[in-house]
Design a protein around this motif. Structure first.
Motif, PDB file in Angstrom:
ATOM      1  N   VAL A   1       0.816  -1.440   0.214  1.00 19.10           N
ATOM      2  CA  VAL A   1      -0.106   0.200  -0.053  1.00 19.10           C
ATOM      3  C   VAL A   1       0.550   1.212  -0.211  1.00 19.10           C
ATOM      4  O   VAL A   1       0.555   1.838  -0.550  1.00 19.10           O
ATOM      5  CB  VAL A   1      -1.205  -0.482   1.096  1.00 19.10           C
ATOM      6  N   PHE A   2       2.202   1.512   0.952  1.00 19.39           N
ATOM      7  CA  PHE A   2       2.939   2.295   0.496  1.00 19.39           C
ATOM      8  C   PHE A   2       3.274   2.650  -0.653  1.00 19.39           C
ATOM      9  O   PHE A   2       2.983   4.017  -1.213  1.00 19.39           O
ATOM     10  CB  PHE A   2       4.467   2.114   1.751  1.00 19.39           C
ATOM     11  N   GLN A   3       4.178   1.750  -0.943  1.00 20.77           N
ATOM     12  CA  GLN A   3       4.579   2.033  -2.437  1.00 20.77           C
ATOM     13  C   GLN A   3       3.800   2.608  -3.341  1.00 20.77           C
ATOM     14  O   GLN A   3       4.052   2.676  -4.072  1.00 20.77           O
ATOM     15  CB  GLN A   3       5.452   0.618  -3.164  1.00 20.77           C
ATOM     16  N   SER A   4       2.256   1.701  -3.383  1.00 18.52           N
ATOM     17  CA  SER A   4       1.600   2.291  -4.234  1.00 18.52           C
ATOM     18  C   SER A   4       1.764   4.089  -4.770  1.00 18.52           C
ATOM     19  O   SER A   4       1.404   4.966  -5.392  1.00 18.52           O
ATOM     20  CB  SER A   4       0.014   1.968  -4.559  1.00 18.52           C
TER      21      SER A   4
ATOM     22  N   LEU B   1      -2.600   7.027   0.780  1.00 21.17           N
ATOM     23  CA  LEU B   1      -2.326   5.649   0.271  1.00 21.17           C
ATOM     24  C   LEU B   1      -1.566   5.616   1.355  1.00 21.17           C
ATOM     25  O   LEU B   1      -1.219   4.420   2.072  1.00 21.17           O
ATOM     26  CB  LEU B   1      -2.239   5.082  -1.153  1.00 21.17           C
ATOM     27  N   ALA B   2      -0.041   6.706   1.067  1.00 21.13           N
ATOM     28  CA  ALA B   2       0.875   5.776   1.785  1.00 21.13           C
ATOM     29  C   ALA B   2       0.572   6.289   3.950  1.00 21.13           C
ATOM     30  O   ALA B   2       1.390   5.252   3.856  1.00 21.13           O
ATOM     31  CB  ALA B   2       2.135   7.023   1.049  1.00 21.13           C
ATOM     32  N   GLY B   3       0.135   6.848   3.756  1.00 21.56           N
ATOM     33  CA  GLY B   3      -0.521   6.557   5.347  1.00 21.56           C
ATOM     34  C   GLY B   3      -0.769   5.786   5.727  1.00 21.56           C
ATOM     35  O   GLY B   3      -0.797   5.753   7.156  1.00 21.56           O
ATOM     36  N   ILE B   4      -1.830   5.492   4.495  1.00 22.89           N
ATOM     37  CA  ILE B   4      -3.070   3.525   4.898  1.00 22.89           C
ATOM     38  C   ILE B   4      -1.332   3.121   5.755  1.00 22.89           C
ATOM     39  O   ILE B   4      -0.893   1.875   6.869  1.00 22.89           O
ATOM     40  CB  ILE B   4      -3.238   3.609   4.203  1.00 22.89           C
ATOM     41  N   GLY B   5      -0.659   2.749   4.374  1.00 18.31           N
ATOM     42  CA  GLY B   5       0.384   2.398   4.424  1.00 18.31           C
ATOM     43  C   GLY B   5       1.296   2.341   6.066  1.00 18.31           C
ATOM     44  O   GLY B   5       1.847   0.873   6.208  1.00 18.31           O
TER      45      GLY B   5
ATOM     46  N   LEU C   1      12.556   2.145  -3.400  1.00 17.18           N
ATOM     47  CA  LEU C   1      13.264   0.911  -3.886  1.00 17.18           C
ATOM     48  C   LEU C   1      13.626  -0.262  -1.884  1.00 17.18           C
ATOM     49  O   LEU C   1      13.558  -1.899  -2.402  1.00 17.18           O
ATOM     50  CB  LEU C   1      14.824   1.371  -3.473  1.00 17.18           C
ATOM     51  N   PRO C   2      13.031   0.642  -0.634  1.00 19.31           N
ATOM     52  CA  PRO C   2      13.113  -0.770   0.185  1.00 19.31           C
ATOM     53  C   PRO C   2      11.538  -1.870  -0.828  1.00 19.31           C
ATOM     54  O   PRO C   2      11.740  -3.081   0.440  1.00 19.31           O
ATOM     55  CB  PRO C   2      12.735  -0.241   1.084  1.00 19.31           C
ATOM     56  N   SER C   3      11.503  -1.868  -1.004  1.00 19.25           N
ATOM     57  CA  SER C   3      10.023  -2.771  -1.284  1.00 19.25           C
ATOM     58  C   SER C   3      10.581  -3.953  -1.754  1.00 19.25           C
ATOM     59  O   SER C   3      10.070  -5.159  -0.984  1.00 19.25           O
ATOM     60  CB  SER C   3       8.974  -2.057  -2.310  1.00 19.25           C
ATOM     61  N   VAL C   4      11.755  -3.918  -2.555  1.00 17.50           N
ATOM     62  CA  VAL C   4      12.753  -4.949  -3.243  1.00 17.50           C
ATOM     63  C   VAL C   4      13.183  -6.262  -1.706  1.00 17.50           C
ATOM     64  O   VAL C   4      12.946  -7.315  -1.739  1.00 17.50           O
ATOM     65  CB  VAL C   4      13.831  -5.383  -4.094  1.00 17.50           C
TER      66      VAL C   4
END
Length: 521
Positions: free
Chosen positions: A127-130, A150-154, A218-221
């Motif tokens: 959700v954050f990365q979106s 969306l970033a806030g929800i994540g 990048l951290p999502s990877v």
């Protein structure tokens, strides 16, 4: 004189002893004992490394929150110039993340109880990365706000679940240090955000802030890889009646089988299903809204420390450090961003100090150091901005007091806030009570971030920090009266401690609190 005795064992070998005491040990017995000691040491080392890896991977989501906080402090300068947003829109864009994240935190408790702690962390990252991707491509304030939502929800999901997961998987003796890992990674993310601002500040205005925000994807990877490495929380597995799976996880995270069985029994009792029965009393939220005296004490401590962590102004200091430095006399944008890097370094260095001390000194001594130190620094910053004003001395003192303030924050209330919140609640309530605490934290953060510039314009920048100093002094009183020492106690023992009002109100360290440390040594 003692008699000389000769004892014969089953292999018809002789053990010679004097006075009935076995003075001469058999060599094969010594060899066996050495092997046992070696095996125990290997297992102990393996368990520590495994838990450490789990804590690191579980904390990766916190990098996202930290990076967003750090990068937005500099990116907003270029967004304001590129999209021509007003000061009010700037406050809303910066501060709304914390307000929106409360919805993620509220949903996170129920979600983590339903799908597990581990996969809730994965959902948070997606959700954050979106949201980060949408913000990177935004060409208007409205689209930026959609991405920010969306970033806030994540972030709301991630900020409440990581400490819960780490507290539930950690052995008692190291729980304080490990549970503060998310705060370390938040600080690391903030530092990376500051560095990103400085590194990309010379790019064209309409490109620089987009690159700054895009780097946060990048951290999502690494988070995706982590989900296939870390196990599920053993306490959540017990709640799902998956006891054997929980035992396998505990075997990896604890040093001996006896301790595993003791822990498993404690967890089963705490979960209310020792006999395999689900906890069937009133719904969790109904229990939280009409709490027992013991639960009320937990809520006062947990919710209170979460709110005090934010209303002392830490997010204003971090988000708006360029504005504060500008008020002190720094005008060049590159120098402003370079000064914020010093703030990020200070925040990160002192969180590392907290990690080494939290399970040695305890929670309360560090909280005292933190809240008293912050009170002094915030008052001194108010004096500097009000009476010294612009100039080399004012700039130097402002940088000093801001760096010292975030340092005191990081050594105490920053990480310990999350440690205490995840320690004090019973298992059946832990996720959703933790979510409630995170909501208080995010609401206070949002209110501070969304009002700081307006209040500073109304009563001056220095006057705002006098208010923060007064609030910080109240946090010292709160810590003294309503936060008990939890060092060295199991999660289940802490739950019992809140049944006694005397232990709750200002309970200090007792000899029994270090029982586990003594056993290890």
């Amino acid at each position: 004189m003692g008699l000389v005795g000769v004892q014969e064992n089953g292999n018809r070998e002789m053990d010679v002893s004097l006075g009935g005491k076995n003075k001469y040990k058999r060599m094969d017995s010594e060899f066996t004992e050495d092997l046992d000691d070696s095996h125990h040491q290997d297992r102990s080392s393996s368990a520590r490394k495994y838990v450490l890896a789990c804590a690191i991977f579980a904390s990766l989501n916190s990098v996202l929150l930290g990076y967003d906080v750090g990068v937005m402090s500099g990116a907003i300068i270029f967004i304001q110039e590129d999209l021509n947003i007003t000061e009010v829109q700037e406050e809303v864009l910066v501060g709304c993340l914390s307000i929106v994240s409360l919805f993620g935190s509220l949903a996170g408790g129920r979600t983590s109880d339903a799908i597990g702690r581990k996969w809730t962390m994965g959902l948070a990252a997606v959700v954050f990365q979106s949201g980060a991707a949408i913000m990177t491509l935004a060409h208007s304030f409205q689209i930026l706000m959609i991405g920010r939502f969306l970033a806030g929800i994540g972030i709301g999901f991630g900020v409440m679940i990581a400490p819960v997961y780490i507290a539930e998987i950690s052995p008692t003796v190291a729980r304080g240090s490990l549970t503060s890992f998310p705060e370390i990674f938040i600080n690391l993310g903030i530092l990376l955000g500051y560095v990103s601002n400085y590194a990309f500040s010379n790019l064209p205005v309409n490109t620089g802030w987009r690159v700054m925000l895009a780097v946060g994807i990048l951290p999502s990877v690494f988070i995706a890889v982590a989900l296939f490495i870390i196990p599920e929380s053993p306490r959540w597995l017990v709640m799902q009646d998956r006891v054997e799976e929980a035992r396998l996880v505990l075997l990896k995270t604890n040093e001996n089988e006896r301790e595993v069985e003791e822990r498993l029994e404690e967890i089963q009792k705490a979960a209310g299903n020792t006999n395999g029965d689900k906890y069937e009393e009133k719904a969790v939220w109904r229990e939280l809204l009409s709490p027992s005296p013991a639960l009320r004490r937990m809520l006062v401590t947990g919710f209170g420390i979460q709110c005090f962590q934010q209303i002392t102004g830490i997010d204003a200091t971090v988000y708006y450090s360029p504005e504060i430095f500008k008020g002190a006399g720094i005008q060049d944008e590159t120098k402003l961003l370079a000064a914020t890097v010093a703030v990020g370094v200070s925040k990160t260095v002192f969180i590392l100090v907290a990690i080494f001390l939290i399970d040695k000194l305890g929670r309360k001594p560090l909280l005292y150091l933190s809240t008293i130190g912050m009170t002094i620094c915030l008052f001194s910053l108010g004096v500097t901005l009000t009476f010294i004003g612009e100039g080399q001395v004012g700039i130097a003192l402002s940088i000093l007091f801001i760096c010292a303030n975030v340092g005191f924050f990081s050594v105490g209330i920053g990480p310990i806030c999350w440690v205490v919140t995840t320690e004090i609640f019973p298992l059946r309530l832990r996720a959703q009570a933790g979510a409630l605490g995170a909501v208080g934290n995010r609401v206070c953060s949002g209110l501070v971030a969304m009002s700081f510039l307006s209040v500073a314009r109304a009563i001056s920048m220095g006057g705002t920090f006098f208010i923060f100093s007064a609030i910080s002094s109240l946090s010292v009183v709160f810590v003294h009266t309503l936060v008990p020492e939890t060092k060295g106690k199991s999660l289940e023992q802490i739950e019992q401690m809140f049944q006694n009002e005397d232990q709750w109100q200002g309970g200090e360290v007792e000899l029994g609190d270090v029982e586990h440390l003594v056993e290890k040594e």
